[in-house]
Design a protein around this motif. Structure first.
Motif, mmCIF file in Angstrom:
data_model
loop_
_atom_site.group_PDB
_atom_site.id
_atom_site.type_symbol
_atom_site.label_atom_id
_atom_site.label_comp_id
_atom_site.label_asym_id
_atom_site.label_seq_id
_atom_site.Cartn_x
_atom_site.Cartn_y
_atom_site.Cartn_z
ATOM 1 N N LYS A 77 0.832 -1.206 0.000
ATOM 2 C CA LYS A 77 0.000 0.000 0.000
ATOM 3 C C LYS A 77 0.870 1.260 0.000
ATOM 4 N N LYS A 78 1.949 1.230 0.775
ATOM 5 C CA LYS A 78 2.839 2.392 0.841
ATOM 6 C C LYS A 78 3.550 2.609 -0.485
ATOM 7 N N ALA A 79 3.994 1.520 -1.119
ATOM 8 C CA ALA A 79 4.695 1.642 -2.402
ATOM 9 C C ALA A 79 3.783 2.153 -3.498
ATOM 10 N N ALA A 80 2.467 1.885 -3.369
ATOM 11 C CA ALA A 80 1.514 2.300 -4.403
ATOM 12 C C ALA A 80 0.854 3.636 -4.081
ATOM 13 N N ALA A 81 1.330 4.321 -3.039
ATOM 14 C CA ALA A 81 0.685 5.569 -2.622
ATOM 15 C C ALA A 81 0.720 6.627 -3.711
ATOM 16 N N ASP A 82 1.798 6.674 -4.493
ATOM 17 C CA ASP A 82 1.942 7.685 -5.538
ATOM 18 C C ASP A 82 1.569 7.168 -6.923
ATOM 19 N N ASN A 83 0.959 5.978 -6.968
ATOM 20 C CA ASN A 83 0.590 5.366 -8.246
ATOM 21 C C ASN A 83 -0.880 4.963 -8.176
ATOM 22 N N ASP A 84 -1.714 5.626 -8.977
ATOM 23 C CA ASP A 84 -3.146 5.358 -8.918
ATOM 24 C C ASP A 84 -3.615 4.376 -9.981
ATOM 25 N N SER A 85 -2.703 3.619 -10.587
ATOM 26 C CA SER A 85 -3.117 2.672 -11.614
ATOM 27 C C SER A 85 -3.839 1.463 -11.023
ATOM 28 N N ILE A 86 -3.470 1.063 -9.812
ATOM 29 C CA ILE A 86 -4.097 -0.088 -9.151
ATOM 30 C C ILE A 86 -4.802 0.389 -7.894
ATOM 31 N N ASP A 87 -6.031 -0.045 -7.732
ATOM 32 C CA ASP A 87 -6.794 0.220 -6.517
ATOM 33 C C ASP A 87 -6.679 -1.000 -5.602
ATOM 34 N N TRP A 88 -5.662 -0.955 -4.706
ATOM 35 C CA TRP A 88 -5.443 -2.071 -3.790
ATOM 36 C C TRP A 88 -6.496 -2.016 -2.686
ATOM 37 N N GLN A 89 -7.314 -3.055 -2.580
ATOM 38 C CA GLN A 89 -8.395 -3.113 -1.600
ATOM 39 C C GLN A 89 -8.080 -4.200 -0.576
ATOM 40 N N VAL A 90 -7.877 -3.795 0.679
ATOM 41 C CA VAL A 90 -7.584 -4.756 1.747
ATOM 42 C C VAL A 90 -8.899 -5.397 2.174
ATOM 43 N N LEU A 91 -9.021 -6.709 1.915
ATOM 44 C CA LEU A 91 -10.277 -7.416 2.153
ATOM 45 C C LEU A 91 -10.020 -8.723 2.881
ATOM 46 N N SER A 92 -11.070 -9.242 3.474
ATOM 47 C CA SER A 92 -11.002 -10.588 4.035
ATOM 48 C C SER A 92 -11.080 -11.603 2.894
ATOM 49 N N GLN A 93 -10.737 -12.844 3.200
ATOM 50 C CA GLN A 93 -10.788 -13.879 2.171
ATOM 51 C C GLN A 93 -12.213 -14.066 1.661
ATOM 52 N N ALA A 94 -13.182 -14.057 2.572
ATOM 53 C CA ALA A 94 -14.580 -14.256 2.168
ATOM 54 C C ALA A 94 -15.057 -13.132 1.255
ATOM 55 N N GLU A 95 -14.734 -11.894 1.604
ATOM 56 C CA GLU A 95 -15.168 -10.763 0.792
ATOM 57 C C GLU A 95 -14.462 -10.760 -0.559
ATOM 58 N N ALA A 96 -13.192 -11.117 -0.576
ATOM 59 C CA ALA A 96 -12.462 -11.182 -1.851
ATOM 60 C C ALA A 96 -13.057 -12.250 -2.760
ATOM 61 N N ASP A 97 -13.370 -13.425 -2.193
ATOM 62 C CA ASP A 97 -13.980 -14.484 -2.996
ATOM 63 C C ASP A 97 -15.334 -14.041 -3.553
ATOM 64 N N LYS A 98 -16.093 -13.322 -2.734
ATOM 65 C CA LYS A 98 -17.400 -12.842 -3.181
ATOM 66 C C LYS A 98 -17.259 -11.872 -4.349
ATOM 67 N N ARG A 99 -16.323 -10.935 -4.244
ATOM 68 C CA ARG A 99 -16.162 -9.938 -5.303
ATOM 69 C C ARG A 99 -15.533 -10.534 -6.555
ATOM 70 N N LEU A 100 -14.656 -11.514 -6.372
ATOM 71 C CA LEU A 100 -14.137 -12.229 -7.542
ATOM 72 C C LEU A 100 -15.277 -12.944 -8.266
ATOM 73 N N GLY A 101 -16.208 -13.494 -7.490
ATOM 74 C CA GLY A 101 -17.351 -14.201 -8.052
ATOM 75 C C GLY A 101 -18.433 -13.308 -8.592
ATOM 76 N N GLN A 102 -18.258 -11.992 -8.471
ATOM 77 C CA GLN A 102 -19.185 -11.026 -9.059
ATOM 78 C C GLN A 102 -18.533 -10.200 -10.167
ATOM 79 N N GLY A 103 -17.257 -10.477 -10.440
ATOM 80 C CA GLY A 103 -16.552 -9.727 -11.465
ATOM 81 C C GLY A 103 -16.172 -8.326 -11.043
ATOM 82 N N LYS A 104 -16.154 -8.053 -9.737
ATOM 83 C CA LYS A 104 -15.820 -6.713 -9.245
ATOM 84 C C LYS A 104 -14.338 -6.570 -8.928
ATOM 85 N N LEU A 105 -13.593 -7.651 -9.021
ATOM 86 C CA LEU A 105 -12.148 -7.641 -8.849
ATOM 87 C C LEU A 105 -11.502 -8.326 -10.041
ATOM 88 N N TYR A 106 -10.362 -7.789 -10.479
ATOM 89 C CA TYR A 106 -9.623 -8.412 -11.563
ATOM 90 C C TYR A 106 -8.559 -9.385 -11.048
#
Length: 437
Positions: A77-106
């Motif tokens: 997160k600190k290394a990407a502070a000055d780079n807005d190309s990637i939106d790093w989202q800190v998530l739990s495993q369950a929430e990440a799996d849910k969003r992957l299964g909805q196409g909301k995460l690449y």
């Protein structure tokens, strides 16, 4: 005396200038839209959603409880502070799996549960064959192959960067120890983390690597647009407004005058009826013949029929209101502007701002999202299906109001497609009387 031959149409400046302007505008628009949207995806990349998942349970080191996974996440997160190309989202495993299964995460970068314990084992003096710590990179082709690839590159780069930083820290700690490290452990400390790549939302083999939804949506859109052109031409031929050429033979029906509103109603009725046939055949050809992976076949059929009908009715409205230029407008709206703003080949996050704005209302973006939900994400409403149905409903209402409203206005003002005899014949007052003898 032989009649003079008509002059060649090629000698008409009006023909050259008029046609030249039209084709020049069309070719320029297609070049700017098609190439402009895809020419620099990395340079236009903004806020590509990727998850950071820390499952690390940590480990005790002396009197302290250490969680190196937290350090990895905060470092990325600190290394990407000055780079807005990637939106790093800190998530739990369950929430990440849910969003992957909805196409909301690449994609996602996952820190495993034993990460701290495994890393600590590398610097232990007694460790002879230490296990390599791992970071897992998850891809998501269902959200878009190109976007998933860009996310994979970013997550792997972040993982290797974290590994290099961690290696420096471990080598520093190892140099402070009195007992020497095992040779295998010392070698591993240079780049201690193994990066594993896996599919976060696996697709079946007949899904065109996540592009079958786009191709299917494109087939539906083009089918509706072409059907509208065919229906418009056939109805005009049946009413006698146009003639049809079949090779050297020409068909011309007697003119049957009718209002613009009634003509549009006839076109619309044909479109609604034939959309059932076309939607059924598209699904039969793709799923039944070609074996495209698909579930929820009944809902897919309804979606296919509705899509062709709405696109066709929208194109018919443009043809009814604008006439011949309506065909050109349909091509620009449904093809030239739709394909590059669909987010299917290049993700929306990698498109210029103009194309992101187009994607808010352009049909192919909405249709592709709905089909991704149907084909890849279990027909979840949050995965794009609800938005697709709502967009189709809005497009249908707007097209009907626009088409029938404008044609009714034309009829009221007497702007008939072929002037009636009373309108085209000279008035009685203007007819010269024959001269008396």
């Amino acid at each position: 005396m032989p009649s003079p031959q008509p002059s060649s149409a090629l000698r008409s400046p009006r023909l050259w200038i008029g046609t030249g302007i039209i084709v020049a505008v069309v070719s320029t628009l297609f070049a700017l839209l098609y190439v402009g949207g895809n020419v620099n995806p990395k340079g236009n990349l903004r806020d590509l959603p990727v998850a950071l998942v820390n499952n690390d349970r940590g480990a005790g080191t002396g009197d302290k409880h250490v969680n190196i996974g937290d350090q990895v996440v905060s470092g990325i997160k600190k290394a990407a502070a000055d780079n807005d190309s990637i939106d790093w989202q800190v998530l739990s495993q369950a929430e990440a799996d849910k969003r992957l299964g909805q196409g909301k995460l690449y994609g996602a970068l996952v820190v495993p549960q034993d990460f701290t314990a495994t890393v600590s084992g590398l610097s232990a003096p007694q460790a002879k064959n230490p296990a390599a710590p791992t970071l897992k990179v998850l891809t998501n082709q269902a959200a878009g192959s190109f976007g998933s690839s860009m996310a994979s590159q970013a997550t792997q780069k972040a993982a290797h960067g974290a590994s290099a930083q961690l290696g420096k820290e471990l080598l520093g700690r190892a140099s402070e120890q009195k007992a020497p490290l095992a040779p295998a452990a010392q070698l591993m400390l240079t780049d201690p983390v193994t990066v594993q790549v896996a599919d976060g939302h696996p697709l079946d083999t007949h899904s065109a690597m996540g592009l079958s939804a786009f191709y299917y949506a494109l087939v539906l859109l083009v089918s509706g647009m072409l059907a509208a052109n065919v229906i418009h031409s056939q109805v005009d031929t049946a009413l006698g407004y146009l003639h049809s050429d079949f090779g050297p033979f020409r068909q011309r029906n007697p003119l049957r005058r009718t209002s613009r509103v009634r003509t549009l109603a006839v076109n619309s009725a044909l479109m609604l009826g034939l959309s059932v046939v076309m939607g059924s055949l598209v699904e039969l050809a793709t799923v039944g013949v070609l074996g495209m992976d698909a579930s929820h076949l009944g809902l897919l059929w309804l979606y296919s029929v509705a899509t062709i009908a709405v696109v066709g009715l929208s194109a018919l409205a443009l043809l009814a209101v604008f006439g011949t230029p309506g065909m050109l407008l349909s091509t620009i709206v449904f093809v030239a502007m739709a394909v590059p703003s669909s987010g299917a080949t290049v993700p929306l996050e990698a498109l210029p701002g103009f194309f992101r704005a187009l994607a808010e209302f352009e049909p192919l973006r909405q249709l592709t999202g709905g089909l991704r939900s149907l084909l890849y994400f279990g027909a979840q409403g949050d995965a794009g299906l609800t938005r697709a149905w709502a967009s189709m409903g809005i497009a249908l209402v707007v097209s009907l109001l626009f088409g029938f409203g404008m044609t009714r206005l034309y009829d009221r003002k007497g702007l008939h497609r072929v002037p009636r005899p009373a309108e085209s014949a000279p008035s009685a007052e203007a007819t010269p009387e024959p001269a008396s003898a």
